[in-house]
Structure formats: structure tokens, C-alpha cells
Design a protein around this motif. Structure first.
Motif, PDB file in Angstrom:
ATOM      1  N   SER A  35       0.813  -1.221   0.000  1.00 62.54           N
ATOM      2  CA  SER A  35       0.000   0.000   0.000  1.00 62.54           C
ATOM      3  C   SER A  35       0.849   1.275   0.000  1.00 62.54           C
ATOM      4  CB  SER A  35      -0.951   0.016   1.208  1.00 62.54           C
ATOM      5  OG  SER A  35      -0.220  -0.180   2.407  1.00 62.54           O
ATOM      6  N   LYS A  37       3.295   3.922  -1.246  1.00 64.34           N
ATOM      7  CA  LYS A  37       3.648   4.259  -2.632  1.00 64.34           C
ATOM      8  C   LYS A  37       5.026   3.728  -3.027  1.00 64.34           C
ATOM      9  CE  LYS A  37       4.564   8.262  -5.650  1.00 64.34           C
ATOM     10  NZ  LYS A  37       6.025   8.199  -5.806  1.00 64.34           N
ATOM     11  N   GLU A  38       6.029   3.979  -2.176  1.00 62.77           N
ATOM     12  CA  GLU A  38       7.397   3.567  -2.506  1.00 62.77           C
ATOM     13  C   GLU A  38       7.537   2.041  -2.562  1.00 62.77           C
ATOM     14  OE1 GLU A  38       7.503   7.686  -0.913  1.00 62.77           O
ATOM     15  OE2 GLU A  38       6.588   5.809  -0.235  1.00 62.77           O
ATOM     16  N   GLU A  41       6.005   0.995  -5.972  1.00 65.07           N
ATOM     17  CA  GLU A  41       6.827   1.266  -7.160  1.00 65.07           C
ATOM     18  C   GLU A  41       8.107   0.422  -7.178  1.00 65.07           C
ATOM     19  OE1 GLU A  41       6.951   5.501  -6.895  1.00 65.07           O
ATOM     20  OE2 GLU A  41       8.605   5.551  -5.463  1.00 65.07           O
ATOM     21  N   GLU A 119       9.705   7.860  -9.504  1.00 60.51           N
ATOM     22  CA  GLU A 119       8.748   8.722 -10.230  1.00 60.51           C
ATOM     23  C   GLU A 119       9.450   9.936 -10.822  1.00 60.51           C
ATOM     24  OE1 GLU A 119       4.606  11.295  -9.664  1.00 60.51           O
ATOM     25  OE2 GLU A 119       5.403  10.166  -7.951  1.00 60.51           O
ATOM     26  N   MET A 174       2.483   2.114 -13.269  1.00 61.16           N
ATOM     27  CA  MET A 174       2.556   3.250 -12.349  1.00 61.16           C
ATOM     28  C   MET A 174       1.722   4.450 -12.798  1.00 61.16           C
ATOM     29  SD  MET A 174       4.445   2.221  -9.861  1.00 61.16           S
ATOM     30  CE  MET A 174       3.924   0.516 -10.121  1.00 61.16           C
ATOM     31  N   ILE A 186      -0.383   5.853  -9.685  1.00 66.44           N
ATOM     32  CA  ILE A 186       0.095   6.594  -8.503  1.00 66.44           C
ATOM     33  C   ILE A 186       1.129   7.664  -8.864  1.00 66.44           C
ATOM     34  CG2 ILE A 186      -0.439   4.828  -6.787  1.00 66.44           C
ATOM     35  CD1 ILE A 186       2.465   3.876  -6.936  1.00 66.44           C
ATOM     36  N   TRP A 187       1.566   7.688 -10.131  1.00 64.47           N
ATOM     37  CA  TRP A 187       2.537   8.711 -10.537  1.00 64.47           C
ATOM     38  C   TRP A 187       1.807   9.889 -11.164  1.00 64.47           C
ATOM     39  CZ3 TRP A 187       7.461   5.992 -12.945  1.00 64.47           C
ATOM     40  CH2 TRP A 187       8.115   5.285 -11.918  1.00 64.47           C
TER      41      TRP A 187
END
Length: 254
Positions: A35, A37-38, A41, A119, A174, A186-187
Motif C-alpha cells: 500500500s 507508494k514507494e 513502485e 517517479e 505506475m 500513482i505517478w
């Protein structure tokens, strides 16, 4: 098929395959376990990098990667010490071995510490930049840290005419945000209109049968040809058709 017929046919296939059921048999399931973000990715990037060959084996080995990173990839990468890398010894997926894995951990730490993360470092900076040049530049940054030459082959360079299928697939994951529940979107600093289709044997063969791709080789020139034709069908989200081309090739043996 006329353009409108082709668009209707492919749009229907996108709806068929671009849904959460697709996740069950696809490597994209690995980043879907996270969950933060990092974490998403990094899990997505590492999974994409080993995404060639048998899909079951890709999923198994990507899962193993996450276990070796304590199922907290961002925390492991940003806080690891040299001795922690010894735990990765023995990992192998086809030609990607523990030396490459250890290097990727070091290089990703470099990217997050010095370039504000994946990102930012893969973004299109201005109107003169495309993902072709962004991926090329990313490879330069990635290997600024001391590394073995063998590891460079695991990141493609589209300026050397590679189709860069795995990184284009990662970018799709992404960047695309269509609320279907497969791609993450999410980007927010990226734009799906700029994405290129992840070109492989399956999508390439289907695209040729549908007269979307005249070129015989699967290289960056072919990616550019396919992009041009997919943008005619949907200029805002051309890469949604990856679901159609892949699904037709893998599941329907089109």
C-alpha cells in the motif's frame, strides 16, 4: 478491418482483460500486495525487470525477491547495510542473479537518496523529452554507483533501439489511472498519453495481424510505429490497448 471496427473490437477486448481478475495470473499481483507508494513502485520495478519467460516462474521469483527484502522493499533499500546484502546470495531468475539483485538494491538506494525516487527520475522533464530519452537517462543515473558490467544488460536503452518492454510495462503500471483496479495510477506527475506499448512477442504478433505494426523486428522503431497507430485509436490513453493485444495473444492465441 476499418479503423472504427478495429477500435470497437479492441475496446471490447480492453474491457474483457482490464479488470481485477487479470491480476490473479499476472506479475502485477506482486506490487498489489503493498500500500505504501514507494513499496508499490519498488516492488513493481523489480518484478517488471525479471518479467521474461514463464509467468508462473516470474511470480514465484518476484515473491522470493520481496521475502528477501523483508516484505518491506523501500525500508530495506533505503536502510540496508552491506552485510544485509549477503542474504540475497543464491537468488536467481534466468540470467538475473544475486550479483544483479544486490546491485539493483544499491542503485535504487542511490536513486531515492539523490534523485527523489523512481517517479522523479523517470519523468519527462520538458516538451523535447520523451520516455525514450527518459529511460536512457535513467539508465545513466542507475549505474552511477560502482557496479559490475554484467548488470547493465538488465536495463534496456531505447536510444540503442531496444524496445524496453519491461520498463514500458512498469511505466504503464505506475502511470495509467482508469479506475479499473489493475494499473495503479500513482505517478501523478506523469501523463498516460505519453506512454509506449510494452512490445513483446505476443503483442507484436497480434499487432501485425491487425495491421497496426508493419515492422518485423520488435525494437524501438517498432514501438514508435505501434504507438503512432494506437494513438489514432485513443490519443489520451493509447497503452490501454496493451491489455487487448496481450490478451488476444496469450489467452486467445489470436
Amino acid at each position: 478491418m476499418k479503423k472504427l471496427e478495429l477500435k470497437a473490437f479492441l475496446d471490447e477486448k480492453v474491457i474483457l482483460y482490464n479488470n481485477p481478475k487479470f491480476i490473479e495470473s499476472d506479475p502485477i499481483q506482486i506490487p498489489h500486495r503493498f500500500s505504501l507508494k514507494e513499496d508499490v513502485e519498488i516492488a513493481g520495478f523489480l518484478t517488471a525487470i525479471i518479467s521474461w519467460g514463464n509467468r508462473t516462474m516470474i511470480i514465484k521469483n518476484a515473491s522470493k525477491m520481496m521475502e528477501l527484502l523483508d516484505n518491506s522493499p523501500y525500508d530495506f533499500i533505503t536502510n540496508h547495510q552491506e552485510k544485509d546484502l549477503e542474504n540475497l546470495t543464491g537468488f536467481v531468475h534466468r540470467t538475473f542473479n544475486h550479483i544483479d539483485f544486490q546491485q539493483f538494491v544499491k542503485s535504487l538506494k542511490h536513486i531515492y537518496q539523490n534523485y527523489n525516487g523512481l517517479e522523479e527520475v523517470l519523468s519527462i522533464k520538458d516538451h523535447s523529452t520523451t520516455y525514450q530519452t527518459a529511460i536512457h537517462q535513467f539508465k545513466q543515473y542507475f549505474f552511477e554507483v560502482k557496479h559490475q558490467q554484467r548488470t547493465q544488460k538488465h536495463i534496456s536503452d531505447p536510444l540503442k533501439n531496444s524496445a524496453a518492454k519491461r520498463i514500458n510495462m512498469f511505466l504503464r503500471w505506475m502511470v495509467r489511472n482508469d479506475k479499473a483496479g489493475v494499473d495503479f495510477g500513482i505517478w501523478k506527475s506523469h501523463n498516460a498519453a505519453h506512454l509506449s506499448c510494452p512490445l513483446d512477442v505476443h503483442s507484436g504478433n497480434v499487432a501485425r495481424k491487425l495491421k497496426l505494426l508493419p515492422r518485423k523486428q520488435n525494437d524501438w522503431k517498432a514501438v514508435a510505429e505501434l504507438d503512432k497507430n494506437l494513438r489514432k485509436l485513443d490519443s489520451n490513453d493509447p497503452v490501454k490497448y496493451d491489455f487487448a493485444l496481450f490478451g488476444l495473444g496469450v489467452f486467445e492465441k489470436f
